[in-house]
Structure formats: structure tokens, C-alpha cells
Design a protein around this motif. Structure first.
Motif, PDB file in Angstrom:
ATOM      1  N   HIS A   1       0.831  -1.206   0.000  1.00 50.21           N
ATOM      2  CA  HIS A   1       0.000   0.000   0.000  1.00 50.21           C
ATOM      3  C   HIS A   1       0.867   1.258   0.000  1.00 50.21           C
ATOM      4  O   HIS A   1       0.341   2.366  -0.040  1.00 50.21           O
ATOM      5  CB  HIS A   1      -0.894   0.040   1.240  1.00 50.21           C
ATOM      6  CG  HIS A   1      -1.705  -1.204   1.433  1.00 50.21           C
ATOM      7  ND1 HIS A   1      -1.377  -2.175   2.343  1.00 50.21           N
ATOM      8  CD2 HIS A   1      -2.816  -1.637   0.795  1.00 50.21           C
ATOM      9  CE1 HIS A   1      -2.254  -3.156   2.270  1.00 50.21           C
ATOM     10  NE2 HIS A   1      -3.131  -2.858   1.340  1.00 50.21           N
ATOM     11  N   ASP A   2       2.170   1.079   0.046  1.00 46.18           N
ATOM     12  CA  ASP A   2       3.102   2.190   0.198  1.00 46.18           C
ATOM     13  C   ASP A   2       3.152   3.016  -1.088  1.00 46.18           C
ATOM     14  O   ASP A   2       3.628   2.531  -2.124  1.00 46.18           O
ATOM     15  CB  ASP A   2       4.486   1.626   0.522  1.00 46.18           C
ATOM     16  CG  ASP A   2       5.478   2.686   0.956  1.00 46.18           C
ATOM     17  OD1 ASP A   2       5.390   3.817   0.429  1.00 46.18           O
ATOM     18  OD2 ASP A   2       6.325   2.388   1.806  1.00 46.18           O
ATOM     19  N   PRO A   3       2.693   4.266  -1.059  1.00 45.77           N
ATOM     20  CA  PRO A   3       2.683   5.083  -2.282  1.00 45.77           C
ATOM     21  C   PRO A   3       4.060   5.258  -2.897  1.00 45.77           C
ATOM     22  O   PRO A   3       4.193   5.318  -4.123  1.00 45.77           O
ATOM     23  CB  PRO A   3       2.119   6.432  -1.800  1.00 45.77           C
ATOM     24  CG  PRO A   3       1.396   6.134  -0.539  1.00 45.77           C
ATOM     25  CD  PRO A   3       2.132   4.992   0.102  1.00 45.77           C
ATOM     26  N   ARG A   4       5.095   5.320  -2.067  1.00 41.68           N
ATOM     27  CA  ARG A   4       6.450   5.493  -2.601  1.00 41.68           C
ATOM     28  C   ARG A   4       6.903   4.257  -3.367  1.00 41.68           C
ATOM     29  O   ARG A   4       7.510   4.372  -4.441  1.00 41.68           O
ATOM     30  CB  ARG A   4       7.426   5.787  -1.457  1.00 41.68           C
ATOM     31  CG  ARG A   4       7.206   7.150  -0.794  1.00 41.68           C
ATOM     32  CD  ARG A   4       8.001   7.263   0.476  1.00 41.68           C
ATOM     33  NE  ARG A   4       7.579   6.265   1.450  1.00 41.68           N
ATOM     34  CZ  ARG A   4       8.157   6.082   2.631  1.00 41.68           C
ATOM     35  NH1 ARG A   4       9.187   6.820   2.977  1.00 41.68           N
ATOM     36  NH2 ARG A   4       7.703   5.155   3.468  1.00 41.68           N
ATOM     37  N   LEU A   5       6.602   3.085  -2.842  1.00 42.49           N
ATOM     38  CA  LEU A   5       6.979   1.866  -3.552  1.00 42.49           C
ATOM     39  C   LEU A   5       6.184   1.714  -4.844  1.00 42.49           C
ATOM     40  O   LEU A   5       6.741   1.337  -5.882  1.00 42.49           O
ATOM     41  CB  LEU A   5       6.766   0.647  -2.654  1.00 42.49           C
ATOM     42  CG  LEU A   5       7.644   0.543  -1.401  1.00 42.49           C
ATOM     43  CD1 LEU A   5       7.372  -0.762  -0.676  1.00 42.49           C
ATOM     44  CD2 LEU A   5       9.123   0.664  -1.739  1.00 42.49           C
ATOM     45  N   ILE A   6       4.901   2.012  -4.775  1.00 41.71           N
ATOM     46  CA  ILE A   6       4.065   1.914  -5.977  1.00 41.71           C
ATOM     47  C   ILE A   6       4.563   2.880  -7.051  1.00 41.71           C
ATOM     48  O   ILE A   6       4.671   2.523  -8.233  1.00 41.71           O
ATOM     49  CB  ILE A   6       2.592   2.185  -5.630  1.00 41.71           C
ATOM     50  CG1 ILE A   6       2.046   1.047  -4.764  1.00 41.71           C
ATOM     51  CG2 ILE A   6       1.742   2.343  -6.897  1.00 41.71           C
ATOM     52  CD1 ILE A   6       0.680   1.307  -4.171  1.00 41.71           C
ATOM     53  N   ALA A   7       4.902   4.088  -6.644  1.00 40.71           N
ATOM     54  CA  ALA A   7       5.397   5.075  -7.607  1.00 40.71           C
ATOM     55  C   ALA A   7       6.700   4.607  -8.255  1.00 40.71           C
ATOM     56  O   ALA A   7       6.911   4.769  -9.464  1.00 40.71           O
ATOM     57  CB  ALA A   7       5.606   6.421  -6.908  1.00 40.71           C
ATOM     58  N   GLU A   8       7.583   4.010  -7.462  1.00 38.62           N
ATOM     59  CA  GLU A   8       8.857   3.546  -8.010  1.00 38.62           C
ATOM     60  C   GLU A   8       8.657   2.354  -8.947  1.00 38.62           C
ATOM     61  O   GLU A   8       9.324   2.248  -9.986  1.00 38.62           O
ATOM     62  CB  GLU A   8       9.822   3.185  -6.884  1.00 38.62           C
ATOM     63  CG  GLU A   8      11.144   2.570  -7.332  1.00 38.62           C
ATOM     64  CD  GLU A   8      11.940   3.423  -8.299  1.00 38.62           C
ATOM     65  OE1 GLU A   8      12.825   2.877  -8.982  1.00 38.62           O
ATOM     66  OE2 GLU A   8      11.691   4.653  -8.398  1.00 38.62           O
ATOM     67  N   ILE A   9       7.751   1.477  -8.613  1.00 38.46           N
ATOM     68  CA  ILE A   9       7.459   0.337  -9.496  1.00 38.46           C
ATOM     69  C   ILE A   9       6.891   0.838 -10.823  1.00 38.46           C
ATOM     70  O   ILE A   9       7.279   0.357 -11.906  1.00 38.46           O
ATOM     71  CB  ILE A   9       6.480  -0.635  -8.806  1.00 38.46           C
ATOM     72  CG1 ILE A   9       7.157  -1.290  -7.601  1.00 38.46           C
ATOM     73  CG2 ILE A   9       5.990  -1.704  -9.796  1.00 38.46           C
ATOM     74  CD1 ILE A   9       6.196  -1.857  -6.591  1.00 38.46           C
ATOM     75  N   ARG A  10       6.006   1.804 -10.754  1.00 35.48           N
ATOM     76  CA  ARG A  10       5.450   2.384 -11.979  1.00 35.48           C
ATOM     77  C   ARG A  10       6.548   3.044 -12.811  1.00 35.48           C
ATOM     78  O   ARG A  10       6.624   2.870 -14.025  1.00 35.48           O
ATOM     79  CB  ARG A  10       4.352   3.383 -11.636  1.00 35.48           C
ATOM     80  CG  ARG A  10       3.128   2.763 -10.991  1.00 35.48           C
ATOM     81  CD  ARG A  10       2.084   3.795 -10.670  1.00 35.48           C
ATOM     82  NE  ARG A  10       1.601   4.457 -11.889  1.00 35.48           N
ATOM     83  CZ  ARG A  10       0.664   5.393 -11.904  1.00 35.48           C
ATOM     84  NH1 ARG A  10       0.103   5.787 -10.778  1.00 35.48           N
ATOM     85  NH2 ARG A  10       0.272   5.930 -13.034  1.00 35.48           N
ATOM     86  N   ARG A  11       7.406   3.823 -12.153  1.00 40.96           N
ATOM     87  CA  ARG A  11       8.480   4.519 -12.867  1.00 40.96           C
ATOM     88  C   ARG A  11       9.407   3.509 -13.531  1.00 40.96           C
ATOM     89  O   ARG A  11       9.758   3.642 -14.707  1.00 40.96           O
ATOM     90  CB  ARG A  11       9.275   5.383 -11.887  1.00 40.96           C
ATOM     91  CG  ARG A  11      10.366   6.227 -12.554  1.00 40.96           C
ATOM     92  CD  ARG A  11      11.492   6.562 -11.609  1.00 40.96           C
ATOM     93  NE  ARG A  11      12.227   5.376 -11.202  1.00 40.96           N
ATOM     94  CZ  ARG A  11      13.123   4.745 -11.961  1.00 40.96           C
ATOM     95  NH1 ARG A  11      13.379   5.165 -13.192  1.00 40.96           N
ATOM     96  NH2 ARG A  11      13.760   3.677 -11.502  1.00 40.96           N
TER      97      ARG A  11
END
Length: 307
Positions: free
Chosen positions: A227-237
Motif C-alpha cells: 500500500h506504500d505510495p512510494r513503492l508503488i510510484a517507483e514500481i510504476r516509474r
């Protein structure tokens, strides 16, 4: 140990007190329904259908773990098979999670293997994917043996879970690679000693991204459970930068946690699944949710005060 991990350890320790358990079970029902679909299969299927209308797929999980008798384990297998048969009639993606100790792993590895084999024999021809959940560190080795044995028997619709907070996980990853596993990656939710788990959230997060990128580079299908927005953002990037298509991975979150984020990711074309637990044995699951997120503790306190 970081503040986050100290909080988690304290919560799990307090939650094990029988008086605390009795108090929460008696007075926190409203909170339970935030994270648990209900106690019946029918309630769980209704929640799954509602999620499907919003573009989010469901992972159905009959709650229960660490059974004490073979009769209990076989009874759980029967209820999981009931879930499999019910899902087979639905038009949407069919996906369940099972815990090895729910099927008797603590009693006998052979019993757990037998009961899992029975579930897969019914699930695979009906298009039901089965995720073998990972529990605490003393059970990791046996769980991986179950996974390898079932894959070697020819079952293909079986996924495995790795936890980034354990020191051993990268070695486990390389050992599993020949099986080309469908991998769910989690941080880890159990109380673990410092001898086996990273003591700092930053290290756990860094290992999570390291393992996820490694799995993608090796061509595995990866379910990023976070649920971590930072991890999700990095995976997307990372996936966009590397040209990795959206059908090579997915995001998984818990039912009741960040539902708007789940729907937003689904609208952007990502595969999103919500882990939907149901059943009477919800207390261990709820305590791990409290331990993961300090804001959940305030929800518990509010539920207790409000009855």
C-alpha cells in the motif's frame, strides 16, 4: 530497531494477551467489517462482485491458520473446495489464497501436501488460481518444499510468496527461479527476531524494490503486494522506463485499505487485486493489520470506546 518495527512488535505482543483478544472480539465488530468481508462465503462473494464492478479483482481467502487437529485441517479443505466450486460459476477472474498451517502443516507436511493437492486437482480445471501464502519464518522452508513438490507434480496454477524483511529471501528467490514462479512480493507482517529479519523499514523497503526489479528482469510475473505510495510510484516509474508491459505484473492491496487508490490504478490500466478475507477466525488477521498501520490502532480504540 526502527520505530515502525518497534510499534509492530509491541502491537503483536499485546494482541496475544487473552484479555485483549476477548475485549476486541467483543467490542470492535465495526472495525472488523472494514477489513473482513463477513463470516460467510455468500458475503465474501458479494464483496468480490462489488469490487469487480469497480474494476478491481478479488483474492478470496477463508481465514484460519495453525489448526491443532487433522479433523480441523480436513474441514478447512472442505470449505476451501466449496469456495472453488462457487467461484467456478462466476464470470470474473478466479483467485484464492490458502495458508499451509490452515491445512495442517504444523501437524504433518505430508497432510498439508495431500490437502493442497486435493484443492489444486479441483481448482486448476475450473480456472481457479491458488496462491500459497507465506507465514512466519519457522514455516518458510516447509512452505517452499510444498510449493516445489506440487509444481513438480505438474500443477501450474499455483503461486508462491516471498517476504522482503527476511534475510534469507534473495537466496530463496534464486532457488525458486527454475520453477518460473508466479510471485507475490510482500514486506512481511509477522513478528520476527532480529536474527532473521531486517531491523529497519528502510532496509525492508530497499530489499522489496531490489527483489521486485530482479524478478521482473528475470521475466517472472510479479504481484506487488503493497500500500506504500512510494513503492508503488517507483514500481510504476521503473516498469515504464524499462518498457515492461502492464500485463507482466500487478498490484495487490488489502480489502478496506486505500480503496480509492486501488480503483485509480485500475482505471489507469493496471491489474489490481484486493485481498478479501472472510470467515469466523478473523482475530489473527485483524491484529496484523493493526500492527502494520498505526492509524489502525486509533480505529480500534475508537471502536472499543464506541462499542
Amino acid at each position: 530497531m526502527s520505530l515502525d518495527l518497534t510499534y509492530r512488535s509491541l502491537v503483536l505482543s499485546v494482541a496475544g494477551n487473552p484479555r485483549v483478544e476477548a475485549l476486541i472480539k467483543g467490542r470492535a465488530r465495526s472495525l472488523v467489517r472494514r477489513y473482513v468481508a463477513g463470516e460467510s462465503l455468500e458475503e465474501a462473494l458479494a464483496v468480490a462482485e462489488g469490487l469487480e464492478r469497480e474494476g478491481v479483482h478479488a483474492i478470496l481467502d477463508l481465514l484460519g491458520e495453525m489448526v491443532r487437529t487433522e479433523a480441523e485441517a480436513r474441514a478447512f479443505q472442505g470449505r476451501i473446495l466449496e469456495l472453488v466450486f462457487s467461484l467456478a460459476e462466476r464470470p470474473w477472474p478466479k483467485y484464492i489464497s490458502v495458508k499451509p498451517t490452515q491445512l495442517g502443516l504444523d501437524l504433518s507436511e505430508g497432510l498439508a501436501l495431500e490437502l493442497l493437492r486435493g484443492i489444486l486437482r479441483e481448482a486448476e480445471p475450473r480456472g481457479v488460481f491458488v496462491r500459497l501464502d507465506m507465514e512466519d519464518s519457522p514455516r518458510v522452508e516447509a512452505t517452499l518444499r510444498l510449493y516445489r513438490a506440487l509444481r513438480e507434480e505438474g500443477f501450474s496454477q499455483l503461486g508462491v510468496v516471498l517476504q522482503s524483511y527476511l534475510y534469507r529471501t534473495e537466496k530463496d528467490f534464486w532457488d525458486l527461479l527454475p520453477y518460473r514462479p508466479n510471485l507475490r512480493l510482500v514486506k512481511g507482517a509477522y513478528r520476527e527476531p532480529k536474527e532473521v529479519a531486517f531491523p529497519d523499514k528502510r532496509l525492508i523497503d530497499a530489499e522489496y524494490l531490489h527483489l521486485g526489479k530482479l524478478a521482473l528482469k528475470e521475466g517472472l510475473y510479479v504481484a506487488f503486494a503493497t500500500h506504500d505510495p512510494r513503492l508503488i510510484a517507483e514500481i510504476r516509474r521503473y516498469t515504464e522506463a524499462m518498457g515492461i508491459p502492464k500485463d507482466r505484473f500487478e498490484f495487490q492491496m488489502l480489502y478496506g485499505v486505500r480503496p480509492e487508490a486501488q480503483k485509480a490504478l485500475a482505471r489507469e490500466g493496471y491489474t489490481v487485486r484486493a485481498y478479501v478475507p472472510y470467515g469466523e477466525d478473523w482475530y489473527p488477521y485483524l491484529t496484523r493489520r493493526i500492527a502494520e498501520r498505526p492509524e489502525n490502532l486509533f480505529l480500534v480504540l475508537r471502536s472499543l470506546l464506541g462499542g
